[in-house]
Design a protein around this motif. Structure first.
Motif, PDB file in Angstrom:
ATOM      1  N   VAL A   1       0.841  -1.208   0.000  1.00 59.24           N
ATOM      2  CA  VAL A   1       0.000   0.000   0.000  1.00 59.24           C
ATOM      3  C   VAL A   1       0.874   1.256   0.000  1.00 59.24           C
ATOM      4  O   VAL A   1       0.627   2.206  -0.749  1.00 59.24           O
TER       5      VAL A   1
ATOM      6  N   THR B   1       0.985   3.916  -2.999  1.00 61.01           N
ATOM      7  CA  THR B   1       0.599   5.304  -2.702  1.00 61.01           C
ATOM      8  C   THR B   1       1.701   6.270  -3.119  1.00 61.01           C
ATOM      9  O   THR B   1       1.434   7.273  -3.795  1.00 61.01           O
TER      10      THR B   1
ATOM     11  N   ASN C   1       1.241   8.708  -6.263  1.00 64.44           N
ATOM     12  CA  ASN C   1       1.266  10.119  -5.879  1.00 64.44           C
ATOM     13  C   ASN C   1       2.293  10.889  -6.705  1.00 64.44           C
ATOM     14  O   ASN C   1       2.124  12.073  -6.978  1.00 64.44           O
TER      15      ASN C   1
ATOM     16  N   ALA D   1       3.219  12.706   1.665  1.00 63.61           N
ATOM     17  CA  ALA D   1       4.005  11.768   0.851  1.00 63.61           C
ATOM     18  C   ALA D   1       5.347  11.482   1.520  1.00 63.61           C
ATOM     19  O   ALA D   1       5.817  10.343   1.525  1.00 63.61           O
TER      20      ALA D   1
ATOM     21  N   LEU E   1       4.796   9.151   4.425  1.00 59.13           N
ATOM     22  CA  LEU E   1       4.602   7.778   3.936  1.00 59.13           C
ATOM     23  C   LEU E   1       5.931   7.152   3.518  1.00 59.13           C
ATOM     24  O   LEU E   1       6.194   5.980   3.776  1.00 59.13           O
TER      25      LEU E   1
END
Lengths: 64, 154
Positions: free
Chosen positions: B34, B38, B42, B53, B56
């Motif tokens: 995930v 992402t 992104n 971001a 993450l």
């Protein structure tokens, strides 16, 4: 892995719960071992063998 | 397994413990997937802010870095290194693989630059490749040292 745990447990007139309590696992674990759906660790095999007063060979060796 | 700090969180029953460990590992891989997706999407779509971001990306690096560090220091990579001869062979192979990795890294980076997918200078590519090469060699060297030490004790 197929085995003779159920046979020797019944010979000793032990229930799954009693065997489970004596070796510190759950009844489900004993059921899964007996039905060959879970391969126990060597430590657990030895614990079962001690309670049932059998050798590892008696319980686990080449059961067809 | 007994040496892990997570042991106290796991049930005593062997079957339950094994299953839960599997679930945790599965969730870990899903989590990584995930995060990667992402961060990747992104980059093109920009659905989340740069700050999120970055968070993450840090999370992704933390979880994967933790596993990598634990792996390196556990001494389980070089399982066949038991004497000095094996050690020297493994060391040579390690450098060879390091160079191989660096060449592939340069090749892929150059390819992405030619396709305009990354906007690094050629100087940056050489610098990053050198840095990655050094990091890979250091990681493998530590792993080899710990593996050798562990095997010697057996």
């Amino acid at each position: 892995m197929n085995n003779h745990v159920k046979k020797y447990r019944m010979d000793q007139h032990l229930t799954q719960s009693e065997l489970a309590v004596s070796i510190g696992v759950t009844r489900q674990t004993i059921g899964l071992i007996e039905s060959g759906k879970y391969n126990p660790s060597l430590n657990l095999c030895i614990a079962i063998a001690k309670v049932l007063n059998k050798t590892l060979d008696d319980l686990f060796w080449e059961v067809s | 397994m007994e040496k892990s700090w997570v042991t106290f969180l796991l049930p005593k029953d062997e079957y339950k413990k094994t299953r839960i460990l599997y679930f945790i590992v599965e969730s870990f891989f899903l989590f990584i997937a995930v995060l990667v997706l992402t961060v990747f999407f992104n980059h093109f779509i920009g659905i989340i802010s740069k700050d999120i971001a970055l968070v993450l990306l840090i999370a992704l690096m933390s979880v994967s870095g933790y596993v990598l560090i634990r792996y390196i220091f556990s001494g389980i990579e070089y399982v066949n290194v038991f004497d000095k001869t094996d050690y020297r062979k493994a060391l040579k192979k390690m450098f060879f693989n390091g160079f191989k990795f660096a060449i592939i890294f340069v090749f892929v980076s150059s390819f992405l630059k030619v396709l305009d997918m990354i906007n690094f200078d050629w100087f940056d590519i050489v610098g990053v490749t050198f840095l990655v090469f050094i990091v890979v060699i250091i990681m493998n060297y530590i792993s080899l040292r710990f593996s050798f030490k562990k095997n010697m004790e057996l």
